[in-house]
Structure formats: structure tokens, C-alpha cells
Design a protein around this motif. Structure first.
Motif, PDB file in Angstrom:
ATOM      1  N   THR A   1       0.839  -1.195   0.000  1.00 30.56           N
ATOM      2  CA  THR A   1       0.000   0.000   0.000  1.00 30.56           C
ATOM      3  C   THR A   1       0.872   1.242   0.000  1.00 30.56           C
ATOM      4  O   THR A   1       1.937   1.275   0.620  1.00 30.56           O
ATOM      5  CB  THR A   1      -0.922   0.046   1.234  1.00 30.56           C
ATOM      6  OG1 THR A   1      -0.130  -0.037   2.418  1.00 30.56           O
ATOM      7  CG2 THR A   1      -1.922  -1.087   1.202  1.00 30.56           C
TER       8      THR A   1
ATOM      9  N   LEU B   1      -3.154   0.797  -3.778  1.00 30.72           N
ATOM     10  CA  LEU B   1      -2.267  -0.323  -4.076  1.00 30.72           C
ATOM     11  C   LEU B   1      -1.012   0.123  -4.810  1.00 30.72           C
ATOM     12  O   LEU B   1      -1.027   1.056  -5.618  1.00 30.72           O
ATOM     13  CB  LEU B   1      -3.012  -1.356  -4.919  1.00 30.72           C
ATOM     14  CG  LEU B   1      -4.126  -2.137  -4.215  1.00 30.72           C
ATOM     15  CD1 LEU B   1      -4.858  -3.018  -5.210  1.00 30.72           C
ATOM     16  CD2 LEU B   1      -3.560  -2.975  -3.075  1.00 30.72           C
TER      17      LEU B   1
ATOM     18  N   ALA C   1      -1.882  -4.277   2.411  1.00 27.94           N
ATOM     19  CA  ALA C   1      -1.847  -5.137   1.231  1.00 27.94           C
ATOM     20  C   ALA C   1      -0.508  -5.845   1.179  1.00 27.94           C
ATOM     21  O   ALA C   1       0.523  -5.303   1.585  1.00 27.94           O
ATOM     22  CB  ALA C   1      -2.068  -4.322  -0.048  1.00 27.94           C
TER      23      ALA C   1
ATOM     24  N   LEU D   1      -5.133  -8.998   1.463  1.00 26.97           N
ATOM     25  CA  LEU D   1      -5.605  -7.620   1.513  1.00 26.97           C
ATOM     26  C   LEU D   1      -6.420  -7.450   2.788  1.00 26.97           C
ATOM     27  O   LEU D   1      -7.159  -8.356   3.187  1.00 26.97           O
ATOM     28  CB  LEU D   1      -6.484  -7.290   0.299  1.00 26.97           C
ATOM     29  CG  LEU D   1      -5.832  -7.325  -1.080  1.00 26.97           C
ATOM     30  CD1 LEU D   1      -6.901  -7.204  -2.165  1.00 26.97           C
ATOM     31  CD2 LEU D   1      -4.814  -6.205  -1.221  1.00 26.97           C
TER      32      LEU D   1
END
Length: 608
Positions: A365, A381, A415, A420
Motif C-alpha cells: 500500500t 495499491l 496489502a 488484503l
């Protein structure tokens, strides 16, 4: 004819109590001590709403008449003899009439005026007050379903007092019992003493300058002692006896009255949480029989921890998840989904976790401030290779975009290549919100199952893909194309050959460089601590029980001769220069590692 006539005594008799919407029987009795001539007798029924409000010049009184009905009981000249004489009539009261009420600033009163006309003498004019009960309940007049009320829709926050309440029924009957359940939050931070309940009739009257004025009329008050030690969101059931005189709510000529149950909790040296719950008072004759009440008695909805459990179990049934120890667990292909409650900075939240097979793209992330003056951040992301990131986003973005258009906010919090994490703000006490969150995570899980097989190789590895694919077939191995990771399983050992990337410190949008080629052996059993080793290859090869020469031989496909060796309780790892063009160039090292696995398991001696 006497100069001074004797007037009869007048009484009003009612056959039974009067109620709106019903026919009432009225009897006017005239008791004559001497004969009296009568020209006419009239009965007039009136109803008024009266209110009082304070002003700069003291209290002001107002009234408004909503009923006037006149009946002629005697319409011809008659001389009444000595004794009682009764005149009877029947009048049906409109069903829309409010019941009699005596409140703090509002009153509803009914009167009967009897006028006896005596020729050539003073008429008799007498007023009688009488109560009127409410109209019978109709089938259409049904209350709303049961609800749970809370002082904060987000659940317990910070250290503030928190209170929940559920009633067994929104309908109340005179001299009945009110069944309820309460729950308290943040019990470790608040010294709760007792529950305080009150039944309040809230009156509304017209204000002199327009708009309504509200006044609370206290009808009953109760105190409920708490258990010695109250648990967090522990359900606290209790019952209360309702008073005898209760009438339904009403509205007439700008005046109204409605019923509220007020609940507060005593907290020394702090703010006391309180709430007001609207209830419906029904006529006493509408109360179900004892047999019906025992059969259909409604219990309060669950509150606190019990309500959360029921909500989560309901969502589990509707979504196909399992409810295990207060969490929701699901499986979509090879992806597992878990929802659990947690607290962050004193705020209750629901965290959703997706765990799937490693994607091998360095998924992570990136955190950015929402705006220059904000203390809040948002995450999006990132990956080590822009082309691979584009493939991931293309697959997941439709679901993420669809979720962003809903009224719920699902925040991406973490992430990685294997999972996730998302966050739903709020305690997870609303079934619809929790169900939507579970469906959102399930949809993402379905897409992640398709990702691994469709991700391209990193741009730095594109030249090696063909050779590694052929090597995988020759070695009967599994190949993950995204980061060229070869997995060979033989007997009890598993060997992974691949290349590491330097993911840290790489600016967003740039390609991460290769760091090393590695070989990682899992022998299938724990490696004794006497064999643990950390050798960087910069010094002379250490003495060891194992034959290390075949493992740390300099590679032939690169100019760098350095090979490092790490041994811990689970893995034997070799590191060398990045850029292995073909795993078949390292067949001897691969065989040496599998042989070492047999040695570790005791299947062969240290020397082959």
C-alpha cells in the motif's frame, strides 16, 4: 299559580362509562318537591382542550372547543308531579375524540349542560363533568416493530458512557408489565451505579408566536439496581409494573400528547447517558387475554453482546460464512475471508481479511494524506512493477469502484502478496452493513483466485521466462511466472528456486531492481540448533557437520563467486548474484540440497 315557583333538583345518570366511538346512555333525573310546570329540557355535550403557558405577565389560559352536541329531551309544555322524573337519550360520540386528560399544561375535559326551561321563572342551568375513555383500537392502528436503541449508533467509543435498550413491546397497557433489556458499554472506564427509567407524557401546545411548546408530564419513575459487576455489553433484563391510569396519545386543535420511556444511567462525576424511546399506549380493553399473552408474549430484542452475536450469526447464515468465536469465516476457492470486530483509537470497527496464494508482485500500500490540512490518510495499491500493478488493478478495480459508490466506506488498510485488509467503520451491529461488507470481500476473493495465473512476469524477468518454463517441465516443478519462482517437491523435502527484488525504498511507479538469486530448502522436520548457521560468504568457509562444498560452490553463470548460507530451524537458504538465466544450470546444487534434506531427516549419512 304560586308567585315563587319551586325548581326541581337535577341529576345526570350514566348507564356505563363513556368512550369515544361508542353509544352512551344519558339519564336526566328531575326530583320535584312540588308540582312544577316545564316548557323544555335540553342536554348539551361539550368537549374542550385547555392549555396554559407562562408569559411576561403571568400564566395565560386558552381553550378550544372540539365538541358540541345538543339534544332536546322535552319539547312540550308539561307539569311535573311531585317525585322523580327521568328523561333518557342515547348519543354516539365520534371515534376521533381524544380521551379525558389532566396533564401539566394540557387538559381535555368533557361537560354535560342540562337546561330546564320553566315558564315565567328562572331557568335551571347545571353543568356536569364526566370522563371519556379512548376509542377502541383498530386493526390498522399497529405500532412499528421492535427496535434496539443506543446512545451512539457507532457503538461504544473512546471512554464515553454507552447505553443500549430494547423493549419487549412498543405497546403498553395500564397495570401491565413492561419487559426490557439494557446493556452498558465501556464499563472499565465508567462507574455505573443504577438504571433510571421514567414514563413521560410529552405535551405540545400552541405557542403565542406560532409553533409548538413542549412540556414533559412525569407519570411514573423507577430505579433498577445493577449487578455488582457488569460485563462489557452484558444484557441486563428487567420488568416494571405500569400505572393504572394510562390513555392513548392524541392530537386535537394544535395540541397533542405522546408517550416516551426515558432511560438514563447514573455515572458519578461524569456525563450520564440517556435516551428517550417512543411507545404506544393502548386502551385497557385492547389488552390480550392471559392465554393469548402467554402464547404470544414478546421478549425484548437482544442488546449488547447478545445482539451482536445474533446479528453476526444471521449474516453468516445469509452469506454462507461460518460464525466461529465471534468471527465470520469463509472460503472462496483458495482465498480465505475473515471478518472480525476490533477497536482503533477507541472506535469500534470491523476488519476484513483476505488471504490468498502468494501473487509474487510485491503488492503493498501507498499512503497519502487526504488533503494538505487533514490528519487522515488513504491507502492505495502499489507493486514492484507498474505493468504487474496495472494487471492487479484492472482485475480488482471494478469491485472497488462499485463499493465506493455505496453508502458504506471500505478502507484499504494493508496489502501484501498474500492478502488484503479492509476496514468497515462502525461496530458491525447493523446486519445490512455487515452483510454488504461480507459480499464485497467475497467478490474480491473470487477475483484474486483468477489473478495468480494471469499476472505477467516482471519486466526485468521477461528474458528468462522461456528458459524457466522449460526447466519447470524438465524438473517436474511448479512455476509462478510473476516473479519466476520454481517449486520442486521430492519425498519429504520442498525446494524453492527464485529471485528476490529490492522492494524497499523504490519510488512509486518505478521498477524495483533484482537483489539476489536464492535456493530455499524445507527438509520437512525441524533442524537442530547445533546446525544453525549464518555465513555471508565474505570469510573462510566455517567448519560444519554437513558437506557444504557442493552447496556453496561458485556459480558458473555469473562473474560473482560469492554464495551465502543461512540455516535456521526450518530452512536452509543459499543466496548468490541475481539473474539466474536457467535453473538447469544449477542441477548439481539442486541435487546437493535434496541430498542434504535426507541427511537432516536421518535417511542417509553426512557423506554420500
Amino acid at each position: 299559580m304560586a308567585l315563587f315557583k319551586t325548581r326541581p333538583d337535577v341529576r345526570l345518570l350514566l348507564a356505563r362509562p363513556l368512550a369515544a366511538g361508542e353509544i352512551g346512555e344519558y339519564t336526566v333525573e328531575l326530583l320535584c318537591s312540588k308540582p312544577v310546570p316545564i316548557r323544555a329540557v335540553y342536554l348539551t355535550l361539550t368537549g374542550e382542550v385547555q392549555w396554559v403557558h407562562g408569559g411576561s405577565h403571568g400564566s395565560q389560559y386558552d381553550r378550544s372547543r372540539f365538541l358540541k352536541h345538543r339534544v332536546e329531551l322535552l319539547d312540550r309544555h308539561t307539569e311535573l308531579d311531585v317525585g322523580p322524573h327521568r328523561l333518557r337519550t342515547k348519543v354516539r360520540l365520534p371515534p376521533s375524540l381524544p380521551p379525558s386528560w389532566e396533564g401539566t399544561c394540557l387538559r381535555v375535559r368533557y361537560r354535560a349542560n342540562i337546561r330546564v326551561v320553566i315558564p315565567w321563572w328562572f331557568d335551571i342551568d347545571v353543568d356536569f363533568s364526566f370522563p371519556v375513555g379512548p376509542a377502541p383500537s383498530s386493526a390498522e392502528d399497529q405500532p412499528s416493530g421492535p427496535k434496539v436503541y443506543a446512545t451512539d449508533p457507532q457503538g461504544p467509543t473512546g471512554k464515553s458512557p454507552y447505553l443500549e435498550l430494547s423493549l419487549g413491546s412498543q405497546e403498553l397497557y395500564a397495570e401491565d408489565r413492561l419487559r426490557a433489556t439494557a446493556a452498558l458499554g465501556n464499563v472499565d472506564h465508567n462507574d455505573y451505579r443504577e438504571l433510571r427509567l421514567a414514563l413521560i407524557a410529552q405535551e405540545a401546545i400552541p405557542a403565542p408566536l406560532g409553533g409548538p411548546l413542549h412540556q414533559d408530564h412525569l407519570v411514573a419513575r423507577w430505579t433498577v439496581d445493577l449487578p455488582e459487576r457488569v460485563g462489557e455489553l452484558q444484557p441486563i433484563p428487567f420488568q416494571l409494573s405500569l400505572p393504572r391510569k394510562l390513555v392513548p396519545a392524541f392530537q386535537m386543535h394544535g395540541c397533542s400528547m405522546k408517550w416516551l420511556v426515558q432511560l438514563s444511567v447514573g455515572v458519578p462525576r461524569g456525563p450520564e447517558p440517556s435516551m428517550r424511546v417512543p411507545v404506544t399506549v393502548r386502551p385497557a380493553d385492547a389488552k390480550p387475554s392471559e392465554a393469548e399473552e402467554a402464547k404470544e408474549r414478546a421478549l425484548p430484542l437482544a442488546v449488547g453482546s447478545e445482539r451482536l452475536r445474533l446479528v453476526w450469526e444471521s449474516v453468516a447464515r445469509s452469506t454462507g460464512f461460518e460464525h466461529i468465536d465471534g468471527e465470520l469465516h469463509g472460503k472462496v476457492g483458495e482465498t480465505s475471508v475473515v471478518l472480525r470486530r476490533d477497536y482503533s483509537q477507541g472506535q469500534a470497527e470491523v476488519h476484513g481479511h483476505l488471504r490468498f496464494p502468494d501473487l509474487g508482485v510485491g503488492l503493498r500500500t501507498h499512503t497519502v494524506r487526504k488533503h494538505i490540512l487533514s490528519d487522515e490518510f488513504r491507502h492505495h495499491l502499489g507493486a514492484r512493477d507498474p505493468a504487474q500493478l496495472a494487471a492487479v488493478v484492472e482485475r480488482l478495480q471494478p469491485i472497488l469502484a462499485q463499493a465506493s459508490r455505496t453508502r458504506h466506506q471500505y478502507d484499504l488498510t494493508a496489502a501484501g502478496d498474500g492478502g488484503l485488509d479492509f476496514r468497515l467503520r462502525g461496530p458491525g451491529s447493523a446486519a445490512s452493513e455487515l452483510r454488504d461488507f461480507a459480499y464485497f470481500l467475497s467478490a474480491l476473493a473470487d477475483e484474486t483466485n483468477e489473478l495468480a495465473g494471469k499476472l505477467p512476469a516482471a519486466v526485468l524477468l521477461e528474458d528468462y521466462v522461456d528458459a524457466w518454463t522449460e526447466a519447470a517441465a524438465a524438473l517436474r516443478a511448479k512455476l509462478r511466472v510473476s516473479d519466476l519462482r520454481l517449486t520442486i517437491e521430492r519425498e519429504a523435502s520442498k525446494l524453492v528456486v527464485g529471485m528476490d527484488f529490492e522492494d524497499k525504498g523504490v519510488p512509486e511507479g518505478e521498477v524495483a531492481p533484482l537483489r539476489s538469486t536464492f535456493f530455499a530448502l524445507e527438509p520437512g522436520i525441524a533442524i537442530p540448533s547445533r546446525h544453525h548457521l549464518l555465513w555471508t560468504g565474505d570469510t573462510r568457509q566455517p567448519e560444519h557437520e554437513w558437506p557444504l562444498e557442493a552447496l556453496v560452490t561458485a556459480p558458473s553463470w555469473t562473474r560473482s563467486e560469492r554464495v551465502s548460507l543461512h540455516v535456521n530451524d526450518r530452512l536452509v537458504r543459499l543466496y548468490m548474484a541475481p539473474g539466474l538465466p536457467d535453473p538447469r544450470l544449477e542441477i548439481e546444487r539442486i541435487e546437493a540440497l535434496f541430498s542434504l534434506g535426507k541427511t537432516i531427516r536421518g535417511e542417509q549419512g553426512p557423506y554420500r
